[in-house]
Design an enzyme around this catalytic site. Sequence first.
Site, PDB file in Angstrom:
ATOM      1  CG  LEU A 207      -2.216   0.881   0.984  1.00  0.00           C
ATOM      2  CD1 LEU A 207      -3.105   0.264  -0.112  1.00  0.00           C
ATOM      3  CD2 LEU A 207      -3.061   0.855   2.356  1.00  0.00           C
ATOM      4  CB  CYS A 208       3.824   2.221   1.895  1.00  0.00           C
ATOM      5  SG  CYS A 208       4.924   0.950   1.646  1.00  0.00           S
ATOM      6  CB  THR A 209       4.709   0.573  -3.501  1.00  0.00           C
ATOM      7  OG1 THR A 209       5.661   0.039  -2.574  1.00  0.00           O
ATOM      8  CG2 THR A 209       5.245   0.786  -4.716  1.00  0.00           C
ATOM      9  CG  HIS A 212       3.405   7.273   0.319  1.00  0.00           C
ATOM     10  ND1 HIS A 212       2.469   8.548   0.548  1.00  0.00           N
ATOM     11  CD2 HIS A 212       2.764   6.556   1.416  1.00  0.00           C
ATOM     12  CE1 HIS A 212       1.785   8.374   1.597  1.00  0.00           C
ATOM     13  NE2 HIS A 212       1.854   7.221   2.130  1.00  0.00           N
TER      14      HIS A 212
END
Length: 437
Positions: A207-209, A212
Site C-alpha cells: 500500500l505504501c508503494t 507514495h
Amino acid sequence: MEDDWSGRWNHVKKFLERSGPFAHPDFEPSPETLLFMRNVCKILVIGAGGLGCELLKDLALMGFRNLDVIDLDTIDLSNLNRQFLFRVKDIGRPKAEVAAEFINTRIPGCNVIPHYAKIQDYDESFYREFHIIVCGLDSIVARRWINGMLIGMLKYENEELDQSSVIPMVDGGTEGFKGNTRVILPGITACIECTLDLYPPQINFPLCTIAHTPRLPEHCIEFVRVLLWPKEKPFGDGVAIDGDDPHHLKWIFEKSNERANQYNITGVSYRLTQGVVKRIIPAVASTNAVIAAACATEVFKIATSCYLPLSNYMNFNDTEGIYTYAFEAEKKENCMACSSIPQTFAFSETDKLKDIIDYLIESPAYQMKSPGITTSVNGKNKTLYIQTVKSIEEKTRENLKKTLKELELVDGQELYVADPTTPNSLTFRLNLGSKME
Ligand SMILES: [Zn+2]
C-alpha cells in the site's frame, strides 16, 4: 468399429497390442484394452474452457467415447480465440452444451454428456460413476473442493484402503506461459491440499508503494482502485467497482493516467486498466494445448495401464524457450484433506473467535475463504460464526469479538469448520494454553 475412418486405430494399437521396453511392468498387450477404452471407460472432464476444449478433443480423438463435461459458464466473445469448439453463433450459450454438441457431431460414436452446472451441485453418487476425473479449471477453490470430494469417497477396511474406491484425478493448470500437470491418486499420493503452498499467492502491491512511491503503471491503477475510488465515490456511495462496466473502467483509466503523468510513468492503457482491475492473466492457447495434451496422455496411461503414470507433478514454462521438469510432490503428513492425523488449534482462552477465523484464512496450510465454525455442547450443535448465510452472519457477528473463554470453549473442545474449499466439514481440536507463535 465400422463407424470410424480407415486406419484410425493404427497408432493407438501400437501402444496397446504390443509390449516395449518402456511399458508398465504388469502390462499385458491385448485387443481388449481398446474395447475397454471405447466402450466402458467413463471419464469426467471438469471445465469446458481453454483447457476443457483441448481435453475433450484430445480424449475423444484418442478413442474415449463415454465422456461427461461439467461447466457453469456461458460463452463470451473473448473466449473464441482459444476455445475452439465455440463459434460466434454460440455466444451466450452454456460452454458444456456447445462443446458436447461439437465433439459428438465431429467424432463418430462419441457420446459427450454435458452438465451446465457447478461441481458443488452434484454429490458422491454422481462422481462415483467415473473411472477417471480430469480437471481443466481456473479456480483453486473448485480444485480443492473436488479433491475433498474424492478423498471423502475413499473406503477403508481394517484401516486398509480399498483400492476400488480410488478415483484417479488428473489436474491441469495454466497461467499465461506457465502450466502444470499432476496425477493424484486420492489417499495414496500427494493431494491438492498437501501441496497448497505450490500455488502462487495473489499479487498485491504494498500500500505504501501505491500511495507514495509508484513506479509502475500498475501502481497508478491500483492507487485509483484501492484509494481514490472509495474516497471520490464516482458512481455514488457504496457502489463497488464492476470490472465489466465500461463507465467504471473509463473513470479508473482516466484517473490512473492523471496519476501516471504526475510521476512520469508511461504505459497506462485502457486494456491494462481492465487487466489490473479484473486481475486478468492473459490466456495462452499454446500453453493450454501442451498441458491438456499431457493430461490426456496421463488419462490414457491410467485407463489402459500400458505405461506408468506421471509421478506425480510436471511443470512447464515457455516464457523463454521451453522448459519442463517432473518431480514427485510428497504427501503431507498432517494434510487436512488426506491424512488421518487430527487437526489442532493452539490458542489461548483470551484469544478471540476472530483470531481463529483470520488464522484459517491467512495460514498457508489452510487458505480458507469464508470459514464457518460450529461446535457441540452437551450433544447440541452450537453455531459460533457463519458468514455465508446473511441472517446467521448477523446473529453470530457478536461472537467474533468474544474470547474463547467467553464463548465457553474449553481445552480439547472439537470445532467443526465448513468452507467453500471443501465439501466435508473439518474437525479441529482446541488446544488451549500452548499458543503457537
Ligand atoms: Zn493431502
